[in-house]
Write a protein that holds these residues in place. Sequence first.
Motif, PDB file in Angstrom:
ATOM      1  N   LEU A  36      -4.282  -0.688  -6.069  1.00 23.16           N
ATOM      2  CA  LEU A  36      -4.309  -0.405  -4.736  1.00 23.16           C
ATOM      3  C   LEU A  36      -5.669  -0.322  -4.395  1.00 23.16           C
ATOM      4  O   LEU A  36      -6.005  -0.771  -3.240  1.00 23.16           O
ATOM      5  CB  LEU A  36      -3.907   1.100  -4.611  1.00 23.16           C
ATOM      6  N   ARG A  37      -6.786  -0.036  -5.054  1.00 23.82           N
ATOM      7  CA  ARG A  37      -8.094  -0.172  -4.870  1.00 23.82           C
ATOM      8  C   ARG A  37      -8.369  -1.600  -4.600  1.00 23.82           C
ATOM      9  O   ARG A  37      -8.989  -1.823  -3.552  1.00 23.82           O
ATOM     10  CB  ARG A  37      -9.015   0.224  -6.002  1.00 23.82           C
ATOM     11  N   TYR A  97       2.686   1.636  -3.394  1.00 22.45           N
ATOM     12  CA  TYR A  97       1.612   2.104  -4.439  1.00 22.45           C
ATOM     13  C   TYR A  97       1.388   3.827  -4.077  1.00 22.45           C
ATOM     14  O   TYR A  97       1.360   4.519  -5.119  1.00 22.45           O
ATOM     15  CB  TYR A  97       0.370   1.338  -4.366  1.00 22.45           C
ATOM     16  N   GLY A  98       1.247   3.872  -2.652  1.00 27.96           N
ATOM     17  CA  GLY A  98       0.937   5.596  -2.605  1.00 27.96           C
ATOM     18  C   GLY A  98       2.099   6.333  -3.161  1.00 27.96           C
ATOM     19  O   GLY A  98       1.976   7.283  -3.789  1.00 27.96           O
ATOM     20  N   GLU A  99       3.358   5.926  -2.765  1.00 27.83           N
ATOM     21  CA  GLU A  99       4.535   6.483  -3.292  1.00 27.83           C
ATOM     22  C   GLU A  99       4.671   6.967  -4.894  1.00 27.83           C
ATOM     23  O   GLU A  99       4.820   7.829  -5.394  1.00 27.83           O
ATOM     24  CB  GLU A  99       5.751   5.953  -3.148  1.00 27.83           C
ATOM     25  N   ALA A 100       4.031   5.662  -5.791  1.00 25.05           N
ATOM     26  CA  ALA A 100       4.049   5.707  -6.998  1.00 25.05           C
ATOM     27  C   ALA A 100       3.128   6.792  -7.532  1.00 25.05           C
ATOM     28  O   ALA A 100       3.363   7.660  -8.312  1.00 25.05           O
ATOM     29  CB  ALA A 100       3.532   4.248  -7.624  1.00 25.05           C
ATOM     30  N   LYS A 130       0.798  -1.196   0.141  1.00 18.90           N
ATOM     31  CA  LYS A 130      -0.007   0.106  -0.006  1.00 18.90           C
ATOM     32  C   LYS A 130       0.773   1.243  -0.182  1.00 18.90           C
ATOM     33  O   LYS A 130       0.692   2.191  -0.532  1.00 18.90           O
ATOM     34  CB  LYS A 130      -0.873   0.059   1.074  1.00 18.90           C
ATOM     35  N   ALA A 131       1.853   1.371   0.859  1.00 20.15           N
ATOM     36  CA  ALA A 131       2.736   2.535   0.925  1.00 20.15           C
ATOM     37  C   ALA A 131       3.512   2.583  -0.263  1.00 20.15           C
ATOM     38  O   ALA A 131       3.697   3.946  -0.805  1.00 20.15           O
ATOM     39  CB  ALA A 131       3.964   2.194   2.078  1.00 20.15           C
TER      40      ALA A 131
END
Length: 179
Positions: free
Chosen positions: A175-176, A151-154, A148-149
């Motif tokens: 991520l969803r 994907y968030g950075e991406a 999750k982290a």
Amino acid sequence: HDAARRTALYARAEALARRAVELQPRDAEGHVHLARALGRTALALGPRDRVKYSADVRTQARAALAIAPRHPGALHVMGVWHAEVMRLNGITRAVARAFLGGAVLATASWAEATRFMEAAVAAEPDRLVHRLDLARVYRDSGRKEEAKAAYGEALRLALVDANDDRYRRSAEEELRRLR
């Protein structure tokens, strides 16, 4: 139509990359492009044919790393190589090792996929594709929170490369599904 066009483009990319390696065997870029071209071709094939390509992908990526040990593209290819081998089901991997000359597949691990992808991110922290594939490695190796982290950075990165918009959409969708 699209599959035939894709196959033709992959074949052309492979031919050009082989020529680059032939002309400049001590330049990591040619080896990385050849590894990518072979890898793209392999991912479009079934498991049996994919195995046949995998050793060549690994060989070219390792050749690039022998020349340039911190080459982000070569690190990325090696990370994806380990992940793709680990994503093959156990029966396919066992058959490949026993009958398809795929003994090299036994060297694959999630730990190595993670190590190489983290190194690619460290080498080029602003490349969206590195972060996306790192997130996928974390996800598929059971490290959901780290995925999750990543994907968030991406999703926070600027769109720089030609495919970044597509990569961002993939990151959003993956991520969803992970949540």
